[in-house]
Design an enzyme around this catalytic site. Structure first.
Site, PDB file in Angstrom:
ATOM      1  CE1 TYR A 123     -15.065  49.821  10.176  1.00  0.00           C
ATOM      2  CE2 TYR A 123     -14.475  50.271  12.460  1.00  0.00           C
ATOM      3  CZ  TYR A 123     -14.110  49.909  11.169  1.00  0.00           C
ATOM      4  OH  TYR A 123     -12.796  49.640  10.882  1.00  0.00           O
ATOM      5  CB  THR A 127     -10.893  47.512  13.349  1.00  0.00           C
ATOM      6  OG1 THR A 127     -10.911  48.450  14.421  1.00  0.00           O
ATOM      7  CG2 THR A 127     -12.268  46.865  13.281  1.00  0.00           C
ATOM      8  CG  ASP A 128      -8.423  48.876  17.981  1.00  0.00           C
ATOM      9  OD1 ASP A 128      -9.301  49.322  17.211  1.00  0.00           O
ATOM     10  OD2 ASP A 128      -7.644  49.628  18.616  1.00  0.00           O
ATOM     11  CD  GLU A 129     -13.222  51.390  15.946  1.00  0.00           C
ATOM     12  OE1 GLU A 129     -14.451  51.523  15.973  1.00  0.00           O
ATOM     13  OE2 GLU A 129     -12.462  52.234  15.440  1.00  0.00           O
ATOM     14  CE  LYS A 135     -12.920  45.729   9.204  1.00  0.00           C
ATOM     15  NZ  LYS A 135     -12.356  45.685   7.817  1.00  0.00           N
TER      16      LYS A 135
END
Ligand code: NAD
Ligand code: TYD
Length: 353
Positions: free
Chosen positions: A158, A132-134, A162
């Site tokens: 989260y 993810t970009d997060e 990741k």
């Protein structure tokens, strides 16, 4: 054949459905069926011998070893994860377990399977990790979008889980030579998204006459990617991505949350008008998410330059398709949004009120 993890969830299921629609290659679909995994999403594949569903936990090393030995896949696409930021804030443990320990377990099973493959199969094998970009944290309004070279700065349980998984994947490539590919995509939307996420939550609450809860000041920005575009990008990365590389996948659609909600309300006013009033009347402002990232944006030029991929859907066309899909599939929502999910909505939004 290919092996997909998390293929009963939102993106994994869209990927499996698209794959089997266009490619003559079987899929082994491994999913634990948590609250977010739904076999109903895969109903159209019932009786299709190219789809083999196996209920298993990616943290179960013995099960992963048996699956790889039995099915001998040429690639693994790893979607399985705990994926909802709000849930990670209230209960981070499952995120550490599945996203970190599960990815580690799968990498180890893959490494042992891969190292004994015959030379050609070993050369062409791929482990594609969907991230993810997060993991890159939060952007200020004037910052350039995230590039593949952006520094990691995860802010939620989260995104931290990741990011940890990404580091393991990187290390398994550099240390053991496992031919990995990692993708970082922005916020997805489209058919079959579990209704706890912003877009389906707003559509389903609007239709049920419930409040539309916008966090904080509603000015947080997300870069929206239609799930079908994400799946086409993953097929390109799998086919032609260079082992050890990372690729950003984005829709070039930066939109503030409140604008997303307004657009959804306006679409619903056209497609499913209320007897009186407008859907916007249901918007309610609720307490902000702790540590809420302000802005995400993806620079997807590497994918365009190297693999000639760009999204087909604009935000307007993708959102309209999505709203129409939810209007036509209210039974799917009713089937997935029961029991635990109802409890989650009650307790989570009571906390933020
Ligand atoms: P999802 O929550 O809809 O689905 C996750 C699936 O994984 C479910 O079917 C669930 O049953 C399965 N799963 C969970 N734990 C498992 C375990 N231990 N073993 C086997 N299966 C397990 O998630 P999604 O939105 O489809 O996201 C898929 C991937 O894409 C995730 O890795 C996520 O981090 C990533 N991603 C999602 C988005 C997004 O906007 N949805 C954006 C960027 C990245
Ligand atoms: P979400 O769909 O949970 O994705 P993510 O947190 O991974 O970006 O949320 C998207 C944005 O919408 C995020 O800024 C939080 C906000 N949001 C709300 O304002 N209200 C809600 O009820 C939800 C679920 C999200």
């Amino acid at each position: 054949m290919i092996l997909v993890t998390g293929g009963a969830g939102f993106i994994g299921a869209n990927f499996v459905l698209d794959w089997l629609d266009g490619v003559d290659e079987a899929v082994v679909n491994v999913d634990k069926l948590t609250y977010a995994g739904n076999l109903g999403t895969l109903r159209s594949l019932h009786g299709d011998l190219s789809h083999i569903f196996v209920r298993a936990d990616i943290c179960d090393r013995a099960a992963m070893d048996i699956l790889l030995a039995d099915y001998q896949p040429r690639a693994i696409l790893h979607f399985a994860a705990e994926s909802h930021v709000d849930r990670s804030i209230h209960g981070p443990e499952d995120f550490v377990q599945t996203n970190m320990v599960g990815t580690f377990t799968l990498l180890e099973a893959a490494r042992h399977y891969w190292k004994d493959l015959p030379a050609t199969a070993k050369e062409t094998f791929r482990f594609l990790h969907v991230s993810t970009d997060e993991v890159f944290g939060s952007l200020s309004p004037d910052d350039p979008p995230f590039a593949e070279t952006s520094l990691y700065a995860p802010n939620s349980p989260y995104s931290a889980s990741k990011a940890s998984a990404d580091h393991l994947v990187r290390a398994w490539h550099h240390t053991y030579g496992l031919p990995t590919l990692t993708t970082h995509c922005s916020n997805n939307y489209g058919p079959f998204q579990f209704p706890e996420k912003l877009i389906p939550l707003m559509i389903t609450h609007a239709l049920a006459g419930k409040p539309l809860p916008v966090y904080g000041d509603g000015q947080n920005v997300r870069d929206w990617l239609y799930v079908g575009d994400h799946c086409s990008a993953l097929r390109e990365v799998l086919a032609r991505g260079r082992p050890g590389e990372t690729y950003n996948i984005g829709g070039w659609n930066e939109v503030k949350n409140i604008e997303v909600v307004h657009t959804l309300c306006d679409l619903l006013d056209q497609l499913a008008p209320k007897e009186s009033g407008l859907y916007r009347d249901q918007i309610t402002w609720v307490a902000d998410r702790p540590g809420h990232d302000r802005r995400y944006a993806i620079d997807a030029r590497k994918l365009q330059r190297e693999l000639r991929w760009k999204p087909a859907e604009s935000f307007e066309s993708g959102l309209e398709k999505t709203v129409r899909w939810y209007l036509e599939h209210q039974q799917w929502v009713n089937d997935v949004a029961f029991g635990d999910y109802r409890k989650w909505v009650e307790t989570h939004y009571a906390r933020s009120a």
